[in-house]
Design a protein around this motif. Structure first.
Motif, PDB file in Angstrom:
ATOM      1  N   ASP A  50       0.998  -1.105  -0.172  1.00 37.61           N
ATOM      2  CA  ASP A  50       0.180  -0.072  -0.092  1.00 37.61           C
ATOM      3  C   ASP A  50       0.747   1.353  -0.027  1.00 37.61           C
ATOM      4  N   THR A  51       0.436   2.512  -0.524  1.00 37.46           N
ATOM      5  CA  THR A  51       1.035   3.520  -0.620  1.00 37.46           C
ATOM      6  C   THR A  51      -0.144   4.669   0.036  1.00 37.46           C
ATOM      7  N   VAL A  52       0.179   5.506   0.847  1.00 38.39           N
ATOM      8  CA  VAL A  52      -0.713   6.420   1.378  1.00 38.39           C
ATOM      9  C   VAL A  52      -0.125   7.672   1.310  1.00 38.39           C
ATOM     10  N   TRP A  53      -1.052   8.608   0.872  1.00 29.91           N
ATOM     11  CA  TRP A  53      -0.782  10.082   0.656  1.00 29.91           C
ATOM     12  C   TRP A  53      -1.706  10.545   1.825  1.00 29.91           C
ATOM     13  N   VAL A  54      -0.636  11.461   2.695  1.00 27.75           N
ATOM     14  CA  VAL A  54      -1.241  12.205   3.905  1.00 27.75           C
ATOM     15  C   VAL A  54      -1.140  13.646   3.467  1.00 27.75           C
ATOM     16  N   PRO A  55      -2.447  14.508   3.226  1.00 28.82           N
ATOM     17  CA  PRO A  55      -2.337  15.812   2.745  1.00 28.82           C
ATOM     18  C   PRO A  55      -1.830  16.756   3.630  1.00 28.82           C
ATOM     19  N   PRO A  56      -1.267  17.794   3.151  1.00 29.67           N
ATOM     20  CA  PRO A  56      -0.400  18.911   4.206  1.00 29.67           C
ATOM     21  C   PRO A  56      -1.436  19.375   5.235  1.00 29.67           C
ATOM     22  N   GLY A  57      -0.632  19.343   6.456  1.00 32.00           N
ATOM     23  CA  GLY A  57      -1.526  19.695   7.732  1.00 32.00           C
ATOM     24  C   GLY A  57      -2.311  18.847   8.413  1.00 32.00           C
ATOM     25  N   GLU A  58      -2.696  17.703   7.742  1.00 37.67           N
ATOM     26  CA  GLU A  58      -3.696  16.565   8.339  1.00 37.67           C
ATOM     27  C   GLU A  58      -3.191  16.095   9.541  1.00 37.67           C
ATOM     28  N   ARG A  59      -3.672  16.282  10.618  1.00 39.67           N
ATOM     29  CA  ARG A  59      -3.632  15.464  11.945  1.00 39.67           C
ATOM     30  C   ARG A  59      -3.721  14.029  11.811  1.00 39.67           C
ATOM     31  N   HIS A  60      -2.648  13.287  12.191  1.00 35.90           N
ATOM     32  CA  HIS A  60      -2.950  11.721  11.948  1.00 35.90           C
ATOM     33  C   HIS A  60      -1.694  10.979  12.769  1.00 35.90           C
ATOM     34  N   TRP A  61      -2.064   9.758  12.880  1.00 30.79           N
ATOM     35  CA  TRP A  61      -0.708   8.813  13.393  1.00 30.79           C
ATOM     36  C   TRP A  61      -0.859   7.341  12.523  1.00 30.79           C
ATOM     37  N   HIS A  62       0.215   6.757  12.694  1.00 33.20           N
ATOM     38  CA  HIS A  62       0.315   5.484  12.021  1.00 33.20           C
ATOM     39  C   HIS A  62       1.202   4.613  12.807  1.00 33.20           C
ATOM     40  N   GLY A  63       1.033   3.341  12.468  1.00 32.97           N
ATOM     41  CA  GLY A  63       1.896   2.399  13.218  1.00 32.97           C
ATOM     42  C   GLY A  63       1.400   0.725  13.026  1.00 32.97           C
ATOM     43  N   ALA A  64       2.038  -0.133  13.729  1.00 33.54           N
ATOM     44  CA  ALA A  64       1.798  -1.579  13.294  1.00 33.54           C
ATOM     45  C   ALA A  64       0.257  -1.905  14.152  1.00 33.54           C
ATOM     46  N   ALA A  65      -0.166  -2.956  13.446  1.00 38.66           N
ATOM     47  CA  ALA A  65      -1.455  -3.369  13.894  1.00 38.66           C
ATOM     48  C   ALA A  65      -1.160  -4.256  15.424  1.00 38.66           C
ATOM     49  N   PRO A  66      -2.125  -4.261  16.244  1.00 39.34           N
ATOM     50  CA  PRO A  66      -1.693  -4.889  17.368  1.00 39.34           C
ATOM     51  C   PRO A  66      -1.012  -6.519  17.202  1.00 39.34           C
ATOM     52  N   ASP A  67      -1.329  -7.054  16.224  1.00 38.41           N
ATOM     53  CA  ASP A  67      -0.881  -8.583  16.084  1.00 38.41           C
ATOM     54  C   ASP A  67      -0.148  -8.651  14.913  1.00 38.41           C
ATOM     55  N   SER A  68       0.619  -7.534  14.434  1.00 37.29           N
ATOM     56  CA  SER A  68       1.573  -7.555  13.361  1.00 37.29           C
ATOM     57  C   SER A  68       2.641  -6.691  13.445  1.00 37.29           C
ATOM     58  N   VAL A  69       4.059  -6.973  12.897  1.00 35.35           N
ATOM     59  CA  VAL A  69       5.030  -5.882  12.715  1.00 35.35           C
ATOM     60  C   VAL A  69       4.519  -5.138  11.532  1.00 35.35           C
ATOM     61  N   MET A  70       5.096  -4.042  11.422  1.00 30.33           N
ATOM     62  CA  MET A  70       4.856  -3.035  10.039  1.00 30.33           C
ATOM     63  C   MET A  70       6.375  -2.517   9.798  1.00 30.33           C
ATOM     64  N   THR A  71       6.478  -2.525   8.351  1.00 33.20           N
ATOM     65  CA  THR A  71       7.729  -1.522   7.965  1.00 33.20           C
ATOM     66  C   THR A  71       7.167  -0.636   6.839  1.00 33.20           C
ATOM     67  N   HIS A  72       7.574   0.585   7.139  1.00 33.55           N
ATOM     68  CA  HIS A  72       6.983   1.374   5.923  1.00 33.55           C
ATOM     69  C   HIS A  72       8.251   2.419   5.772  1.00 33.55           C
ATOM     70  N   THR A  73       8.439   2.986   4.564  1.00 33.21           N
ATOM     71  CA  THR A  73       9.240   4.251   4.244  1.00 33.21           C
ATOM     72  C   THR A  73       8.498   5.502   4.149  1.00 33.21           C
ATOM     73  N   ALA A  74       8.629   6.363   4.962  1.00 32.58           N
ATOM     74  CA  ALA A  74       7.949   7.583   5.369  1.00 32.58           C
ATOM     75  C   ALA A  74       8.738   8.699   4.484  1.00 32.58           C
ATOM     76  N   ILE A  75       8.013   9.382   3.316  1.00 32.05           N
ATOM     77  CA  ILE A  75       8.728  10.591   2.844  1.00 32.05           C
ATOM     78  C   ILE A  75       7.805  11.767   3.317  1.00 32.05           C
ATOM     79  N   SER A  76       8.575  12.400   4.363  1.00 31.88           N
ATOM     80  CA  SER A  76       7.977  13.601   4.716  1.00 31.88           C
ATOM     81  C   SER A  76       8.424  14.884   4.062  1.00 31.88           C
ATOM     82  N   LEU A  77       7.389  15.753   3.687  1.00 36.27           N
ATOM     83  CA  LEU A  77       7.694  16.849   3.178  1.00 36.27           C
ATOM     84  C   LEU A  77       7.314  18.240   4.074  1.00 36.27           C
TER      85      LEU A  77
END
Length: 122
Positions: A82-109
């Motif tokens: 999956d690829t996610v676009w978070v628009p400018p200024g949008e308040r959010h959080w992200h992380g692993a599901a309770p039962d899984s690891v997660m790795t992502h590359t974050a490109i922050s502008l």
């Protein structure tokens, strides 16, 4: 042109006041012209604090399964590929599901503005 070589010492554990749980950061491109690229490894249930990005953020999920949530909405599932676009200024959080690891590359502008810790109720 600038070449940024991978870290010789591997991935660093960075328990700044911006995450809950075990999270490891691999800085791919330190802040350069307002762009930061980091590969982030989350242990099950680990997550970022609430935050915003001045000019948006792109997340590319590389492995595992996680959650992402915009303030005022329900968390949504994200998975490898999956690829996610978070628009400018949008308040959010992200992380692993309770039962899984997660790795992502974050490109922050632009600048990132960090806020409070995400509660389990959030």
């Amino acid at each position: 042109m600038r070449i940024v070589h991978g870290r010789a010492d591997g991935i660093g554990s960075d328990q700044r006041d911006t995450v809950t749980g075990e999270v490891w950061f691999d800085p791919v491109l330190p802040a350069t012209d307002g762009v930061t690229i980091t590969t982030v490894f989350f242990a099950p249930g680990a997550r970022t604090y609430w935050h915003r990005h001045e000019n948006g953020q792109i997340l590319q999920v590389l492995a595992g399964r996680g959650l992402i949530c915009t303030d005022g909405e329900r968390p949504r599932t994200i998975s490898a590929g999956d690829t996610v676009w978070v628009p400018p200024g949008e308040r959010h959080w992200h992380g692993a599901a309770p039962d899984s690891v997660m790795t992502h590359t974050a490109i922050s502008l632009g600048a990132t503005s960090w806020a409070e810790e995400v509660t389990d109720d959030d």
